[in-house]
Motif scaffolding. Sequence first.
Motif, short mmCIF file in Angstrom:
data_model
loop_
_atom_site.label_atom_id
_atom_site.label_comp_id
_atom_site.label_asym_id
_atom_site.label_seq_id
_atom_site.Cartn_x
_atom_site.Cartn_y
_atom_site.Cartn_z
N SER A 20 0.83 -1.20 0.00
CA SER A 20 0.00 0.00 0.00
C SER A 20 0.86 1.25 0.00
O SER A 20 2.02 1.23 0.41
CB SER A 20 -0.93 0.01 1.21
OG SER A 20 -0.16 -0.06 2.38
N LYS A 38 -5.88 8.79 -13.92
CA LYS A 38 -4.86 7.79 -14.25
C LYS A 38 -4.82 7.77 -15.77
O LYS A 38 -5.80 7.38 -16.41
CB LYS A 38 -5.23 6.43 -13.70
CG LYS A 38 -4.15 5.41 -13.96
CD LYS A 38 -4.50 4.07 -13.36
CE LYS A 38 -3.40 3.09 -13.75
NZ LYS A 38 -3.82 1.73 -13.51
N LEU A 43 -10.40 9.19 -12.24
CA LEU A 43 -10.63 8.16 -11.23
C LEU A 43 -11.65 8.64 -10.21
O LEU A 43 -12.64 8.00 -9.95
CB LEU A 43 -9.34 7.80 -10.49
CG LEU A 43 -8.33 6.94 -11.22
CD1 LEU A 43 -7.26 6.51 -10.24
CD2 LEU A 43 -8.99 5.72 -11.83
N ILE A 57 -3.82 3.75 -2.11
CA ILE A 57 -3.79 2.51 -2.87
C ILE A 57 -3.48 1.44 -1.83
O ILE A 57 -2.41 1.46 -1.22
CB ILE A 57 -2.68 2.52 -3.95
CG1 ILE A 57 -2.97 3.59 -4.99
CG2 ILE A 57 -2.55 1.15 -4.59
CD1 ILE A 57 -1.88 3.76 -6.04
N ALA A 60 -2.30 -3.38 -3.39
CA ALA A 60 -1.96 -3.01 -4.77
C ALA A 60 -1.93 -4.23 -5.70
O ALA A 60 -1.52 -5.32 -5.29
CB ALA A 60 -0.60 -2.32 -4.79
N THR A 61 -2.38 -4.02 -6.93
CA THR A 61 -2.27 -5.05 -7.97
C THR A 61 -1.55 -4.42 -9.16
O THR A 61 -1.34 -3.20 -9.20
CB THR A 61 -3.66 -5.54 -8.44
OG1 THR A 61 -4.28 -4.47 -9.16
CG2 THR A 61 -4.54 -5.95 -7.27
N TYR A 62 -1.21 -5.26 -10.14
CA TYR A 62 -0.54 -4.73 -11.34
C TYR A 62 -1.42 -3.72 -12.07
O TYR A 62 -0.93 -2.87 -12.80
CB TYR A 62 -0.11 -5.87 -12.26
CG TYR A 62 0.96 -6.74 -11.63
CD1 TYR A 62 2.17 -6.18 -11.23
CD2 TYR A 62 0.76 -8.11 -11.42
CE1 TYR A 62 3.16 -6.95 -10.63
CE2 TYR A 62 1.75 -8.88 -10.83
CZ TYR A 62 2.94 -8.30 -10.43
OH TYR A 62 3.92 -9.07 -9.84
N GLU A 63 -2.73 -3.80 -11.85
CA GLU A 63 -3.67 -2.82 -12.44
C GLU A 63 -3.41 -1.40 -11.94
O GLU A 63 -3.81 -0.44 -12.59
CB GLU A 63 -5.12 -3.19 -12.08
CG GLU A 63 -5.54 -4.56 -12.53
CD GLU A 63 -5.70 -4.66 -14.03
OE1 GLU A 63 -6.49 -3.87 -14.58
OE2 GLU A 63 -5.00 -5.49 -14.64
N ASP A 64 -2.81 -1.28 -10.77
CA ASP A 64 -2.57 0.05 -10.20
C ASP A 64 -1.36 0.76 -10.81
O ASP A 64 -1.14 1.94 -10.58
CB ASP A 64 -2.37 -0.04 -8.68
CG ASP A 64 -3.65 -0.44 -7.97
OD1 ASP A 64 -4.70 0.15 -8.26
OD2 ASP A 64 -3.60 -1.36 -7.13
N ARG A 65 -0.57 0.00 -11.58
CA ARG A 65 0.58 0.61 -12.26
C ARG A 65 0.12 1.69 -13.22
O ARG A 65 -0.95 1.58 -13.81
CB ARG A 65 1.25 -0.43 -13.17
CG ARG A 65 2.10 -1.42 -12.53
CD ARG A 65 2.55 -2.36 -13.64
NE ARG A 65 3.47 -3.35 -13.13
CZ ARG A 65 3.67 -4.51 -13.73
NH1 ARG A 65 3.03 -4.82 -14.83
NH2 ARG A 65 4.53 -5.35 -13.20
N TYR A 68 -0.20 8.77 -12.90
CA TYR A 68 -1.32 9.47 -12.25
C TYR A 68 -1.05 10.97 -12.27
O TYR A 68 0.10 11.40 -12.16
CB TYR A 68 -1.44 9.04 -10.79
CG TYR A 68 -1.89 7.61 -10.58
CD1 TYR A 68 -3.21 7.31 -10.23
CD2 TYR A 68 -0.99 6.55 -10.71
CE1 TYR A 68 -3.62 6.00 -10.03
CE2 TYR A 68 -1.38 5.24 -10.51
CZ TYR A 68 -2.70 4.96 -10.17
OH TYR A 68 -3.11 3.67 -9.96
N VAL A 89 4.38 -1.26 -9.62
CA VAL A 89 4.05 -2.40 -8.75
C VAL A 89 4.87 -3.58 -9.24
O VAL A 89 4.74 -3.99 -10.39
CB VAL A 89 2.54 -2.72 -8.80
CG1 VAL A 89 2.22 -3.93 -7.92
CG2 VAL A 89 1.71 -1.51 -8.39
#
Length: 184
Positions: A20, A38, A43, A57, A60-65, A68, A89
Motif C-alpha cells: 500500500s 490515471k 478516477l 492505494i 496493490a495489484t498490477y492494475e494500479d501501475r 497518475y 508495482v
Amino acid sequence: GTPTISIFLKPPGVIPPGGSTTIYCICQCSNGSFVLYKGSRQLRTLEQSSGRAEFSISNATYEDRGGYNCHYLEGDTVLARSADLEVFVEELRLPRPDLSVLPGHEVVAGAEVMFRCTTTQPSTGCFLYLEGQIRAQQFHREQGDYSFSLVQKGDSGRYSCQCYALSAWREWSAVSHTLDLVVR
C-alpha cells in the motif's frame, strides 16, 4: 499567479503486489476540488482540506501501475494540473538495502552530505527517495554512494533508498528504513 500542484507518493518507491501507499496532491490554493486521473481516465474527485488531498492505494495489484496526475478545479474550470506520477508495482525479491548518511543526521547549510545505500546484492542500481519529491535520484553505481556537494534548507527531510537488479529491471528490493536529515 496560477497555482501549482505537487504530487508524490508517501511512502515513496516501488510497491509490491498487496502493498500500500498513498498519492498526495498538494496545492497553495483555496477551496476548489482535486480530481485524480490515471492516464486520461478520471478516477475520482478527492476531498481536500487546506490544499491537500490523499488517494490511498491498498492491496496493490498490477492494475494500479501507471501514470497518475491531479487536476485542481474551481467550479468546472481546471486551474492547474500536476506532473505525472509514475506508480510501479513489482515483486520485491532482493534484500533490503541499508541507508546511511555522512557526516551525520544534522548538518549546517552548505555542508557536504553523502548518502550511502549498501546492498549485499551484486550488480544493482539504487535510487534515493526524498519523501514529498516526485523524482528519485540515481545513486552513482561505482561505489553505491549518492552525494550532495551542497546542502540547503530544502534538502531536509525523510530519505530512503531502494535497489533493482541491473540484469532484470523487474527485480526490486524492499525500501530501506528511512533517515531524517536536518539542515540547520
